[in-house]
Design a protein around this motif. Structure first.
Motif, PDB file in Angstrom:
ATOM      1  N   ASP A 180     -15.654 -63.097 152.377  1.00  0.00           N
ATOM      2  CA  ASP A 180     -17.014 -64.023 152.334  1.00  0.00           C
ATOM      3  C   ASP A 180     -18.209 -62.614 152.534  1.00  0.00           C
ATOM      4  O   ASP A 180     -19.112 -62.850 152.713  1.00  0.00           O
ATOM      5  CB  ASP A 180     -17.060 -63.896 154.788  1.00  0.00           C
ATOM      6  CG  ASP A 180     -18.683 -64.793 155.013  1.00  0.00           C
ATOM      7  OD1 ASP A 180     -18.637 -66.014 154.365  1.00  0.00           O
ATOM      8  OD2 ASP A 180     -18.806 -64.314 155.806  1.00  0.00           O
ATOM      9  N   GLN A 189     -10.267 -55.908 160.204  1.00  0.00           N
ATOM     10  CA  GLN A 189      -9.938 -56.539 158.948  1.00  0.00           C
ATOM     11  C   GLN A 189      -8.351 -57.176 158.882  1.00  0.00           C
ATOM     12  O   GLN A 189      -8.331 -58.512 158.354  1.00  0.00           O
ATOM     13  CB  GLN A 189     -10.557 -55.956 158.357  1.00  0.00           C
ATOM     14  CG  GLN A 189     -11.903 -55.433 158.361  1.00  0.00           C
ATOM     15  CD  GLN A 189     -13.103 -56.754 158.786  1.00  0.00           C
ATOM     16  OE1 GLN A 189     -13.299 -57.856 158.189  1.00  0.00           O
ATOM     17  NE2 GLN A 189     -14.069 -55.987 159.296  1.00  0.00           N
ATOM     18  N   ALA A 223      -7.103 -59.974 161.102  1.00  0.00           N
ATOM     19  CA  ALA A 223      -8.074 -61.253 160.789  1.00  0.00           C
ATOM     20  C   ALA A 223      -7.069 -61.997 160.890  1.00  0.00           C
ATOM     21  O   ALA A 223      -5.790 -62.488 160.175  1.00  0.00           O
ATOM     22  CB  ALA A 223      -9.130 -61.217 159.992  1.00  0.00           C
ATOM     23  N   PHE A 269      -5.125 -62.823 157.157  1.00  0.00           N
ATOM     24  CA  PHE A 269      -4.741 -62.140 156.198  1.00  0.00           C
ATOM     25  C   PHE A 269      -2.996 -62.014 157.771  1.00  0.00           C
ATOM     26  O   PHE A 269      -2.061 -61.897 157.074  1.00  0.00           O
ATOM     27  CB  PHE A 269      -4.762 -60.904 156.488  1.00  0.00           C
ATOM     28  CG  PHE A 269      -5.810 -61.000 155.648  1.00  0.00           C
ATOM     29  CD1 PHE A 269      -5.718 -61.252 154.619  1.00  0.00           C
ATOM     30  CD2 PHE A 269      -7.721 -61.038 155.774  1.00  0.00           C
ATOM     31  CE1 PHE A 269      -6.843 -61.593 153.105  1.00  0.00           C
ATOM     32  CE2 PHE A 269      -8.158 -60.857 154.940  1.00  0.00           C
ATOM     33  CZ  PHE A 269      -8.290 -61.214 154.015  1.00  0.00           C
ATOM     34  N   SER A 293     -13.187 -69.193 158.402  1.00  0.00           N
ATOM     35  CA  SER A 293     -13.426 -68.112 157.459  1.00  0.00           C
ATOM     36  C   SER A 293     -12.222 -66.804 158.139  1.00  0.00           C
ATOM     37  O   SER A 293     -13.260 -65.815 158.044  1.00  0.00           O
ATOM     38  CB  SER A 293     -15.027 -67.463 157.588  1.00  0.00           C
ATOM     39  OG  SER A 293     -15.326 -66.191 156.939  1.00  0.00           O
ATOM     40  N   PRO A 294     -11.441 -66.689 158.170  1.00  0.00           N
ATOM     41  CA  PRO A 294     -10.683 -66.226 158.690  1.00  0.00           C
ATOM     42  C   PRO A 294      -9.687 -64.932 158.377  1.00  0.00           C
ATOM     43  O   PRO A 294      -9.229 -64.114 158.189  1.00  0.00           O
ATOM     44  CB  PRO A 294      -9.507 -66.776 159.022  1.00  0.00           C
ATOM     45  CG  PRO A 294      -9.505 -68.143 157.725  1.00  0.00           C
ATOM     46  CD  PRO A 294     -10.940 -68.186 157.029  1.00  0.00           C
ATOM     47  N   TYR A 295     -10.908 -64.541 157.005  1.00  0.00           N
ATOM     48  CA  TYR A 295     -10.129 -63.880 155.631  1.00  0.00           C
ATOM     49  C   TYR A 295     -11.334 -62.721 155.885  1.00  0.00           C
ATOM     50  O   TYR A 295     -11.940 -61.897 155.277  1.00  0.00           O
ATOM     51  CB  TYR A 295     -10.390 -63.865 153.899  1.00  0.00           C
ATOM     52  CG  TYR A 295      -9.220 -64.998 153.850  1.00  0.00           C
ATOM     53  CD1 TYR A 295      -7.585 -64.792 154.257  1.00  0.00           C
ATOM     54  CD2 TYR A 295      -9.750 -66.306 153.632  1.00  0.00           C
ATOM     55  CE1 TYR A 295      -6.994 -65.722 153.524  1.00  0.00           C
ATOM     56  CE2 TYR A 295      -8.013 -67.444 153.330  1.00  0.00           C
ATOM     57  CZ  TYR A 295      -7.149 -67.351 153.710  1.00  0.00           C
ATOM     58  OH  TYR A 295      -6.420 -68.313 153.185  1.00  0.00           O
ATOM     59  N   GLY A 296     -10.714 -61.860 157.120  1.00  0.00           N
ATOM     60  CA  GLY A 296     -11.121 -60.504 157.556  1.00  0.00           C
ATOM     61  C   GLY A 296     -12.411 -61.179 158.220  1.00  0.00           C
ATOM     62  O   GLY A 296     -12.661 -62.619 158.493  1.00  0.00           O
ATOM     63  N   GLU A 297     -13.659 -60.382 158.578  1.00  0.00           N
ATOM     64  CA  GLU A 297     -14.087 -60.821 159.975  1.00  0.00           C
ATOM     65  C   GLU A 297     -15.542 -61.347 158.641  1.00  0.00           C
ATOM     66  O   GLU A 297     -16.079 -60.861 157.961  1.00  0.00           O
ATOM     67  CB  GLU A 297     -15.394 -59.068 160.510  1.00  0.00           C
ATOM     68  CG  GLU A 297     -16.037 -59.745 161.181  1.00  0.00           C
ATOM     69  CD  GLU A 297     -15.669 -58.176 162.313  1.00  0.00           C
ATOM     70  OE1 GLU A 297     -15.081 -57.599 162.869  1.00  0.00           O
ATOM     71  OE2 GLU A 297     -17.118 -57.483 162.248  1.00  0.00           O
ATOM     72  N   PRO A 298     -16.182 -62.288 159.007  1.00  0.00           N
ATOM     73  CA  PRO A 298     -17.077 -62.672 158.487  1.00  0.00           C
ATOM     74  C   PRO A 298     -18.055 -61.779 158.693  1.00  0.00           C
ATOM     75  O   PRO A 298     -18.458 -61.599 159.355  1.00  0.00           O
ATOM     76  CB  PRO A 298     -17.499 -64.598 158.839  1.00  0.00           C
ATOM     77  CG  PRO A 298     -16.929 -64.289 159.928  1.00  0.00           C
ATOM     78  CD  PRO A 298     -15.424 -63.156 160.078  1.00  0.00           C
ATOM     79  N   GLN A 299     -18.965 -61.916 157.497  1.00  0.00           N
ATOM     80  CA  GLN A 299     -20.397 -61.247 157.548  1.00  0.00           C
ATOM     81  C   GLN A 299     -21.483 -62.065 158.505  1.00  0.00           C
ATOM     82  O   GLN A 299     -22.327 -62.621 157.865  1.00  0.00           O
ATOM     83  CB  GLN A 299     -20.954 -61.117 156.133  1.00  0.00           C
ATOM     84  CG  GLN A 299     -22.375 -59.809 156.009  1.00  0.00           C
ATOM     85  CD  GLN A 299     -22.269 -59.384 154.693  1.00  0.00           C
ATOM     86  OE1 GLN A 299     -22.286 -60.688 153.644  1.00  0.00           O
ATOM     87  NE2 GLN A 299     -23.254 -58.785 154.699  1.00  0.00           N
ATOM     88  N   ALA A 342     -11.207 -64.113 165.975  1.00  0.00           N
ATOM     89  CA  ALA A 342     -10.012 -63.769 165.810  1.00  0.00           C
ATOM     90  C   ALA A 342      -8.983 -64.759 166.676  1.00  0.00           C
ATOM     91  O   ALA A 342      -7.551 -63.943 166.099  1.00  0.00           O
ATOM     92  CB  ALA A 342      -9.994 -62.131 166.756  1.00  0.00           C
ATOM     93  N   SER A 387      -9.036 -67.633 167.279  1.00  0.00           N
ATOM     94  CA  SER A 387      -8.980 -69.303 167.096  1.00  0.00           C
ATOM     95  C   SER A 387      -8.405 -69.678 165.917  1.00  0.00           C
ATOM     96  O   SER A 387      -9.033 -69.309 164.389  1.00  0.00           O
ATOM     97  CB  SER A 387     -11.277 -69.228 166.898  1.00  0.00           C
ATOM     98  OG  SER A 387     -11.293 -69.790 168.463  1.00  0.00           O
TER      99      SER A 387
END
Lengths: 459, 459, 459
Positions: free
Chosen positions: A62, A301, A304, A307, C364-370, C397, C399
């Motif tokens: 993102d 991260q 998340a 991952f 948007s689960p791949y890391g924290e979204p911006q 985190a 959902s």
């Protein structure tokens, strides 16, 4: 010699921090590269640091890799040219990612760009502006009056000599291969400037761990990732998607030299092998264990949902809970050699516990095997069992092919190292065999094992 | 008459211990046989003791049945023939399984064969040497000086008149058949010589339990196993492989007359019906509950991974936690009639709870059935429900065909006996039916039931 | 205006109780109908009360609908005609369901029909005789002497002018439809006569809740059931079998105005969404949570094995635990406006938490979204996260498509309302999507969520 080794370690850990402290670091730029130079010098022979430069603008999930930022100089001077605030004196004086400025202005014009801590008038705060194109200076609150006074002589000269533009984000990895597939990820962020506990302690202790682990047998590989916070770990995750299943356990290392007991922050799932191993070790060191929260360092991260990596965090008093956090008071005097050394010991123990955390099957499960006949048991019946005997009895009682060594340690209240040694004796005697099935991240951890683990506090 | 019964029980329990105390017992030999003779005398008419003799050298899983050991005499005499240490005075004087010796020797030569307790100079320790062919004497530490002094007159005469050789291992069973398949195993070790709490208390209380249970209705059978520790239980397990699935619940009985509250040691899995029943009863008696550990008595054999039998242990202050353990201070004065009687009561309650621990299904599950119409409820609406009504309401609320009576007792905080009586009333009224599915060892035990069980402490 | 609203609510809640207090209610009859008349008057425009009359003799599962009972008058008079005990003075004077009597009798003949509380000589007890055809009077114990004294003048005149015979049982429903299938059941019993806490408080607060909820958006419908205790709820359950799967959550409301903190009584299963929501809210209000027991109010019918409905109970100090329970001391002075208002607030919060308790999936689960790029995050890096940011981070985190909003609230220690608002922001930003799968009653609630929930006590 053990003492000499320990003394040498302490010296190296501190020396690295002293060299790293003055460097002007941010999430990109030459400060990061210079930091890696210092750390690379201390790697043992044959252990390489792999550096990666990821171009600005690269999409990483993102996020987008930032423009590169470098700061040559930055100051506020009075009409006589006297520099009242100067990046050369303290890297915290300049807001990270400040855009270039060269202007004369009144105190009132300058004021919105000045950050201070009124309640800590002697400390310089740490501020960044990664995603808004602006600039600013941070200074001790008591120095505001000096600036205001100086401004009476004439306009203040403000210089921010920085560059923000296409370049790259830098991160590095050090990989120690293991005998089996799978690896333990250790990671520390390297984006903070002159802040000793957060994050120089993590960088220096992690480097020392690599030095030590490089010389030890390793069932699993060990990977050290040194990267800027948030964007760095997300970049690494984005570029290593296929590799991620190899990450069996992970630890974020930060804040290891400040005050307070060790604090282990659990993974999001809270039931991963690293959770068991770290809980046992940290409690044995008098430390605390906390549940996961999505606020913190890069564990957010790795954990998340997309991952779902089993990465916990070891620190001492966490971010935001000590007043010196993100201020100039987090300096080299704030971190002590004793705290750094004890943190090093604990993290090493966790890593070694994970290396030993295999699952065995009892090959002689019909009653207790006759240990005496095999020379594993005292021959004259006495009062109580020794630690070594208890370790063997627990391994035989619990090695059902699904309960791992660290789980047995939690049940037994026996240190992992003692169990590890007993397991080798039993393996040699043909009483125990390694279960080849891979350890599943969600394997059984009984509530009694959890309770036993929680009870491993020092009396 | 209840008081008379109780007084008779106390008298019999003590009388048996007094007769058993002087016998020289070990894991094999005539002492074991004489012990069984004493216990057999007190069995009620029609109840038989089955004795088994297993030849030395027989393989039993990982073990081999020992040679048989018998001791005719053993002493240390001075040059005048005065016996300074003599097996005839105390069975603990001779190290169990000592090989024959007849020699004159200096104190210095003899010293390595002498065992004392320097920190308890008046007590004789208990030692054995089952697996090393040697010999030794145990004596009060203060008597060492006497021996040393006596040796100045001339060499000491040492006689160990024992036999170690092919023979057999002896164990016995008493079986009370039940109305349904399945049985409750009660077991006590019988290999210790003059030690009152560990193990005469278990032998005598267990015999009393058989006397009582023989006269009661029994849903499940009851099997009493009297065998030497470790090798005895392993021998029984090896010879009864096909029978083992019949063992639905089990209790090791030992250390029942010494000081301290009752202590229930859980099975390895900790969630067996016997764990629930014993936890409820022992807590109601003010006792404690502990997790399994692979060190202890024969529970470690029954719970071994290959057998996985649901066998817990009831004792008072466990082995190794009281100073008199495995010393001559564990004598007939160390065990009190009150403690023995209270232990008997508790074990009997556990057995009866297990007998009552069936699973019911509510046959009228759509709302509360109208108890009043069936004469099961007070007709004038008042303030609170009686215990009997609460027992019925809980049985109706929880009898889903998967929750057993003891689980309901834990949830309800109602004694098992009250629930058992209420269940019969509800069965008679056609509101409850026995669920015929066998109780699975791993059946549901909700965390609230566990918590409720743990909370059943006396206020 | 919020204050005015609250003042208006308090006034209405009390006014209804004042009007309901003098009515002579039982499980059937005109007192029930008059009670419904009072409550119906306060329903908002467009919201209808549906009344049901179920004929006496109707079979409802294991029960049969009672004959209808009505009381015109009842008194005990002395020889001069002076009425010493009179239903017209207090509805508790007559035992509920008393059969008709008109007789002269001595004090001794009358005595078995008199109920008093010797330990509370000024209070009149509450008694009923639904299932035994008899009659009786309840009076203050100190008035027994008055009766006895009066009887010396001549026989006492006893009049019970009641009817017991075929008629019907009355109950009512108020339904507020929802946007989705499924409903929240609120229920209060309406069978008690002049008892303010038990049960007028429930009737009056529930009516106020309907007034408020009628004007709010409703994901789920809300059904208010007003019925006599036990037979009323069983009758409703029997007549609504096909509708029962629509009952997703339920609360029995009673005893809301008396002393003591709020008490939530769990459903039988203890792990239903209503358990989580009510536990969070009640603990935040300084209240207590208790496990299910099959004794109490109509929760015992809804939770019966055959229905297994997720219905908890909210009260203050429960029945039987305060001395005024089921006596004339449970009067209008016993319930306070403050307690009633706080109970209203808490129940409303539980209902709204259940309305918000949907399950989301992080898109948007791949890391924290911006978040910053979307205007959801402060742009200058500072010290700590705000509540709103923490709410977003927790939602992202946790959902995973299986963890509901109330579960996230328990994990996060963030109020449901704050999470609900954050969830809308994230939905608008395309970062979160509602998971359409229906919430299963037995869905995952991790032990850490439970522990977190239990820890949400006010400091």
């Amino acid at each position: 010699m053990g003492d000499d080794e320990a003394a040498g370690r302490r010296q190296r850990v501190r020396a690295r921090m002293q060299r790293l402290y003055p460097l002007c670091r941010s999430i990109t730029g030459d400060g990061v590269r210079a930091t890696l130079d210092v750390l690379e010098e201390d790697l043992p022979p044959g252990v390489a640091m792999q550096r990666h430069e990821v171009p600005s603008g690269t999409r990483v999930h993102d996020w987008v890799v930032n423009d590169e930022w470098n700061a040559r100089a930055a100051w506020i001077a009075d009409a006589t040219g006297r520099r009242l605030v100067d990046l050369a004196r303290h890297t915290l004086h300049l807001v990270g990612y400040s855009v270039p400025v060269r202007a004369s202005m009144s105190f009132e014009e300058l004021r919105p760009h000045l950050h201070t801590m009124p309640d800590r008038p002697d400390w310089i705060p740490y501020r960044t502006t990664y995603y808004e194109r602006t600039w600013g200076f941070c200074l001790a609150h008591r120095d505001l009056a000096v600036l205001e006074e100086a401004a009476r002589l004439g306009p203040l000269e403000v210089v921010v000599d920085t560059t923000v533009g296409p370049g790259s984000l830098t991160y590095a990895e050090v990989v120690l291969p293991g005998d089996e597939p799978g690896e333990i990820l250790l990671t520390a962020h390297l984006c903070h400037p002159s802040l000793a506990n957060d994050n120089l302690s993590g960088l220096s202790v992690a480097t020392e761990l690599v030095r030590e682990l490089a010389g030890r047998p390793r069932r699993l590989g060990v990977r050290l990732l040194l990267a800027p916070g948030t964007i760095g770990s997300i970049t690494w995750l984005a570029r290593n998607g296929e590799h991620l299943p190899q990450v069996r356990h992970g630890l974020v290392l930060t804040g290891l030299g400040g005050p307070g007991p060790l604090v282990y922050k659990r993974t999001r799932r809270a039931d991963r092998p690293v959770d068991r191993a770290a809980e046992l070790v940290v409690r044995a060191h008098g430390g605390q264990v906390r549940d996961y929260s999505p606020y913190g360092y890069d564990e957010r991260q790795f954990n998340a949902l997309g991952f779902d990596l089993p990465v916990g965090r070891i620190s001492r008093t966490p971010h935001g809970e000590y007043p010196e956090y993100h201020t100039s008071a987090d300096d080299l005097a704030f971190v002590t050699d004793d705290q750094l050394a004890a943190s090093y010991d604990a993290v090493l123990e966790v890593v070694e516990a994970l290396q030993a955390d295999v699952t065995y099957r009892n090959l002689s499960p019909y009653g207790e095997p006759q240990l005496g006949r095999r020379g594993l048991y005292p021959t004259t019946g006495g009062k109580n069992a020794t630690d070594a005997v208890m370790a063997m009895l627990w391994l035989l009682a619990a090695s059902d092919g699904a309960t791992s060594l660290v789980e047995v340690a939690a049940l037994a209240g026996v240190p992992v190292a003692v169990l590890h040694s007993a397991a080798r004796d039993l393996e040699s005697a043909g009483l125990l065999a390694r279960e080849q099935a891979p350890v599943d991240a969600h394997q059984y951890w009984s509530s009694s094992a959890r309770a036993a683990c929680a009870a491993q506090r020092p009396s």
